[in-house]
Scaffold this active site. Structure first.
Site: not given
Ligand code: CMC
Length: 424
Positions: A262, A301, A357
């Site tokens: 987050h 996201h 971010d």
């Molecule tokens: N790098 C590589 N792969 C990713 C990433 C990433 N940053 N984000 C998602 N994926 C992949 C993930 O591995 C999954 O792949 P597969 O379907 O093969 O298993 C697919 O994309 C879907 O990801 P998810 O984890 O199911 O998506 P989510 O909606 O649960 O998570 C998230 C969203 C923001 C937590 C995630 O994208 C992430 O960890 N991003 C990196 C951390 C980040 O930048 N966070 C800030 C978010 S925006 C500001 C805030 O909220 O504060």
């Protein structure tokens, strides 16, 4: 075509028709047909936890609006305090309303000397977010009347206090970490100027920040002010639904924000860019991410399946800041990383784009903020959003948040005396 869904229990053949209202169907109708069968949705990916009139996001189109106003227009024309007013009250203030709101916030910027003294109990290298979480929680003991959450006037007093004191607490954590004396708020300055003064003032009688940097901070505050039901806002609502006082609930929201998935992501981005070290290492880094060795921080996201509109604005604003303070050398790595990822099938097929971010840390770092302060910088403006949602939740008389579970543990079994248990 009827605006409804029909749910049939194939075990009994019974059906109910659930109307689609404002893009949602009522779980209460589902529960009538299927008592004891729960809708399984870990991480609430497909669950609307509440009805809210504060912030609108169209994740497919990359649209973000506060109370109907596009983020791009607010970013161009507004100020953080005006946006805080808008989030809380639903309308942009007129001049008199804004002056009165600004003056109300300004009168609450000081913190009790004892709150300041708490910091002295922390280890010298304590993380500023850990300190902030604790300090916000501690505020609840200074304002015991805050527990009268049914009184709108009491609520508004605490909202003003929290918005006003957050920069003071934030700057205090930095001053403590860097061994510098605490700087008291200067009520003659604007919200953003005052924060920068509390951060950086040394012996000069009156700290004057560069106007371009003041504007950049105010812009970043606008962009971070709210983002509907994100993890920390949901935490604020969930803790608030138990009728906890707003300081305790806000401390919980801060704790959620601290997480690297987050608000902690801005810090993680900077650490990632630093560890990549050189533009030539970008392809190898992206390859490693694709092989599951870590995530591309600042990408992806839950809601946006398009470029995060805030990231676009921040990317542009970064150049204004770099004109004053010099370019952050990590910018080239970030740009190359974005270009490489956006052209790569892995990221394209998963619809992963830069989020808020990805570029914010580059600005913060160029302005001299230590990496540990980045999430604290996020918490300051997000307080306005947390407060708007808390107030809205209480006004809507929402029930206590209490989800169900699908139990997957042991069936009932008899207690085994310790002598009779398997030694292995
Ligand atoms: N790098 C590589 N792969 C990713 C990433 C990433 N940053 N984000 C998602 N994926 C992949 C993930 O591995 C999954 O792949 P597969 O379907 O093969 O298993 C697919 O994309 C879907 O990801 P998810 O984890 O199911 O998506 P989510 O909606 O649960 O998570 C998230 C969203 C923001 C937590 C995630 O994208 C992430 O960890 N991003 C990196 C951390 C980040 O930048 N966070 C800030 C978010 S925006 C500001 C805030 O909220 O504060």
């Amino acid at each position: 075509m009827p605006e409804s869904v029909t749910i049939t229990d194939n075990r009994t053949g019974q059906s109910i028709e659930d109307p689609i209202v404002e893009g949602g169907v009522s779980a209460a109708e589902w529960a009538k047909l299927l008592p004891g069968i729960w809708f399984y949705d870990p991480g609430f990916s497909a669950t609307a936890e509440c009805e809210s009139a504060i912030t609108y996001i169209d994740g497919e189109a990359g649209v973000l609006e506060y109370r109907g106003y596009p983020i791009e227009e607010l970013a161009e024309h507004s100020t953080y305090l005006e946006v805080a007013y808008l989030l809380l009250k639903g309308e942009l203030p007129n001049q008199a309303q804004l002056s009165s709101f600004t003056s109300d916030v300004t009168t609450h910027t000081f913190i009790h000397e004892n709150v300041k003294r708490f910091l002295e109990g922390f280890h010298y290298d304590a993380h500023p977010m850990g300190m902030l979480v604790s300090e916000v929680a501690a505020l609840s003991t200074f304002y015991p009347e805050a527990k009268h959450i049914d009184d709108p006037a009491v609520r508004m007093d605490q909202i003003l206090r929290l918005i006003a004191k957050m920069p003071t607490l934030a700057a205090a954590t930095h001053r403590f970490s860097s061994g510098k004396p605490f700087v008291y708020p200067d009520d003659t300055l604007s919200f953003a100027e005052n924060f920068l003064s509390m951060m950086w003032k040394t012996s000069e009688p009156h700290f004057q920040a560069d106007p371009a940097l003041v504007r950049a901070i105010d812009l970043l505050f606008i962009l971070h002010a709210d983002h509907e039901q994100n993890c920390s806002t949901t935490t604020m609502r969930v803790v608030g639904s138990a009728q906890a006082d707003p300081y305790s609930a806000c401390a919980a929201a801060c704790a959620a924000l601290y997480g690297p998935l987050h608000g902690g992501a801005n810090e993680a981005v900077l650490r990632m860019l630093t560890s990549i070290g050189d533009i030539s290492e970008v392809p190898a880094f992206v390859q490693a991410v694709k092989e599951g060795k870590g995530r591309l921080q600042g990408f992806g996201h839950r809601v946006y399946k398009n470029y995060d509109p805030r990231a676009k604005i921040i990317r542009k604003a970064a150049y204004d800041v770099f004109e004053v303070v010099g370019k952050n050398p990590l910018l080239d790595i970030a740009l190359k990383l974005e270009e490489t990822a956006l052209a790569d099938e892995y990221f394209i097929s998963r619809r992963l784009y830069p989020n808020v971010d990805f570029y914010s840390g580059l600005i913060y770092q160029a302005m001299g903020f230590p990496v540990e302060m980045f999430t604290v910088l996020f918490a300051i403006p997000r307080t306005a959003g947390w407060m708007a949602h808390w107030n809205e939740m209480l006004e809507s008389k929402q029930k206590i948040a209490r989800p169900r579970q699908l139990y997957s543990g042991s069936p009932t079994r008899a207690y085994v005396p310790i002598e009779a248990r398997d030694a292995e």
